[in-house]
Design an enzyme around this catalytic site. Structure first.
Site, PDB file in Angstrom:
ATOM      1  N   HIS A 142       1.619   2.211  -3.468  1.00  0.00           N
ATOM      2  CA  HIS A 142       0.557   3.002  -4.099  1.00  0.00           C
ATOM      3  C   HIS A 142       0.645   4.469  -3.655  1.00  0.00           C
ATOM      4  CE1 HIS A 142      -1.816  -0.062  -6.079  1.00  0.00           C
ATOM      5  NE2 HIS A 142      -1.964  -0.773  -4.989  1.00  0.00           N
TER       6      HIS A 142
ATOM      7  N   GLU B   4       0.831  -1.213   0.000  1.00  0.00           N
ATOM      8  CA  GLU B   4       0.000   0.000   0.000  1.00  0.00           C
ATOM      9  C   GLU B   4       0.865   1.261   0.000  1.00  0.00           C
ATOM     10  OE1 GLU B   4      -3.060  -0.184  -0.776  1.00  0.00           O
ATOM     11  OE2 GLU B   4      -3.242  -2.340  -0.511  1.00  0.00           O
TER      12      GLU B   4
ATOM     13  N   GLU C 281      -0.682  -0.722  -9.845  1.00  0.00           N
ATOM     14  CA  GLU C 281      -0.364  -2.011  -9.257  1.00  0.00           C
ATOM     15  C   GLU C 281       1.102  -2.369  -9.508  1.00  0.00           C
ATOM     16  OE1 GLU C 281      -2.576  -2.836  -7.264  1.00  0.00           O
ATOM     17  OE2 GLU C 281      -1.710  -4.727  -6.625  1.00  0.00           O
TER      18      GLU C 281
END
Ligand code: ZN
Length: 499
Positions: A267, A264, A293
């Site tokens: 991201h 995460e 991704e």
């Protein structure tokens, strides 16, 4: 030449759009993390109203006309033209949906999410099934307004990854099947790698204490990022200096929260590192789901599962858990977090079997939209596919069809980008390793050097260019799936001493 007055109107519009986007993003993060369930209905109705207002702003005919003019105006700079083009494209895809239907859909997605959560908690697919059916219907309806010649599911695939369709994904997954199925077979028949120590009792409060050291190593700083906990980890952002990620701690799996955190933060870093002049506009967002991704998987797998990464962090982790890890060496730990085996949960799957989980979802989605698969009995279809591709079957729906949130809000066409993203990262990392000593940076605690390379070659551009262009800018060549397959073959051949 577009007048100053019109450009000012565009600037004011951008600000309004970003204000609504900010509010909706925070409300969504809040709902998924800490908001009391009891207030759900009250909040959902008002959230749907706000979405409707944003819809009106985005599809304002005067603005759409202006965007159309701007996207082709040679006097404007390239950034502005690209932004206008992307906003125009977005507006055209939603403009066709009548506003009341749009609002109704948002309400349905909220209810469907709640039903999914309840179904998952109670291990009962039948609670979710009627909602899933309605969500598919409403998506069908929404796309029908576009009047496109393209096949419905192709349109969905293209929305998440511009330029992709079933034909290209079929070829992509075929290449994966050809080289990975035999490799998975060999790995599963090889001498297993010891990893039982990862699944001992790991106190969650202690895991959290290590997690703050991990976030520091990753340079996920409190002045621009914030981490919460949720059932299904995700990342959301308001602007480059306000990114929210979530994670999930499991008492009997120490690697789970760690690797999902690294993922995460990948991201979040992508969003944080976009050129700041793009803040508040569409160019500040990652290019596509696959590109997003690729950055999270690059962090998680291509950096976070390497020995060099753990040469720095492992002594720190082991210090938190002397009882569980005291007699485990860094090599044993790194081998353990790279174990490949047939498993049920996608988000917990290893790098090697992961694309098979995606393949299953891709085939189901294709079937749901070409009519060959129905929502009724889909839990059984799901189990049969897991038997076929991974040789295992879930005992309960929460570990089968109900494990993922994505279908609750109609995010069809999204899953395939996960596998594509992993394949993109292989090519990025290959180039990165040619240009800098990645391992030295990781082992000496200089993760920021890797981030700087990514920022320079990928992140700063936001979605100024599309994915194939960024691939060429960053690596000097077109995307080639073989980089990914070579990487997996080499890695797992070494780890399992295959011939
Ligand atoms: Zn992700």
């Amino acid at each position: 030449m577009i007048s100053q007055k019109k450009l000012q109107k565009y600037q004011d519009w951008l600000f309004r759009v970003s204000a609504y986007n900010m509010a909706l993003s925070i409300i969504m993060t809040d709902k998924m993390t800490v908001a009391p369930v009891g207030g759900g209905e009250y909040r959902d109705a008002r959230t749907a109203y706000l979405s409707g207002e944003l819809f009106s702003i985005i599809t304002d005919p005067e603005i759409v006309e202006l965007l159309k003019e701007m996207k082709d105006d040679e006097d404007l700079d390239g950034d502005t033209r690209r932004a206008a083009y992307l906003y125009y494209k977005d507006a055209m895809s939603t403009l066709c949906i009548p506003k009341d239907e749009y609002v109704k859909a948002q309400e349905l997605f909220s209810k469907s999410y709640d039903a999914w959560l309840e179904a998952k908690t109670k291990n009962d697919y039948s609670i979710f099934e009627p909602y899933l059916k309605q969500v598919i219907e409403i998506r069908r309806q929404q796309y029908s307004y576009r009047n496109s010649d393209m096949d419905l599911y192709d349109q969905m695939l293209d929305d998440y990854e511009p330029g992709m369709n079933r034909e290209k994904y079929d070829a992509f997954f075929e290449a994966l099947k050809t080289r990975l199925v035999p490799l998975i077979e060999k790995v599963c028949n090889a001498e297993p790698v010891e990893d039982s120590f990862l699944y001992l009792d790991y106190d969650i409060e202690e895991q959290k204490r290590f997690s703050s050291e991990l976030l520091e190593y990753l340079h996920f700083d409190a002045d621009w990022g914030y981490q919460n906990e949720t059932e299904h980890p995700f990342t959301n952002w308001v602007c480059e200096n306000d990114c929210r990620t979530t994670t999930k701690y499991l008492k009997n799996n120490v690697a789970s929260a760690i690797l999902s955190t690294v993922h995460e933060v990948g991201h979040a870093t992508y969003e944080h590192d976009c050129d700041d002049r793009y803040d508040g506009m569409i160019l500040s967002e990652g290019i596509s789901s696959g590109m997003h991704e690729s950055q999270s998987r690059l962090f998680e797998n291509y950096l976070g599962r390497t020995k060099a990464f753990w040469e720095y962090l492992y002594p720190r982790l082991a210090a938190h858990f002397p009882e569980q890890l005291g007699n485990v060496s860094v090599d044993q730990f790194v081998n353990a977090i790279n174990v490949a085996k047939r498993s049920l949960i996608r988000t917990e799957a290893d790098e090697l079997t992961y694309p098979m989980h995606i393949l299953i979802r891709y085939e189901i989605e294709k079937g749901l939209f070409d009519g060959s698969i129905s929502t009724e009995g889909l839990d059984e279809t799901w189990d049969a596919m897991y038997e076929k591709y991974l040789g295992i079957k879930a005992d309960k729906a929460s570990e089968g069809i109900l494990q993922d949130v994505h279908w609750s809000d109609g995010s069809f066409g999204y899953f395939p980008t996960y596998a594509l993203g992993s394949a993109f990262s292989a090519q990025f990392v290959k180039k990165m390793r040619e240009e800098m000593d990645v391992d030295e940076a990781l082992r000496s605690g200089h993760f920021e050097k890797c981030v700087a390379w990514l920022k320079e070659h990928i992140h700063r551009y936001g979605c100024r260019y599309d994915a194939p262009e960024i691939m060429r800018i960053a690596t000097g060549s077109d995307f080639d799936v073989n980089n990914y397959l070579d990487y997996l073959e080499e890695k797992y051949t070494n780890l399992y001493h295959l011939k």
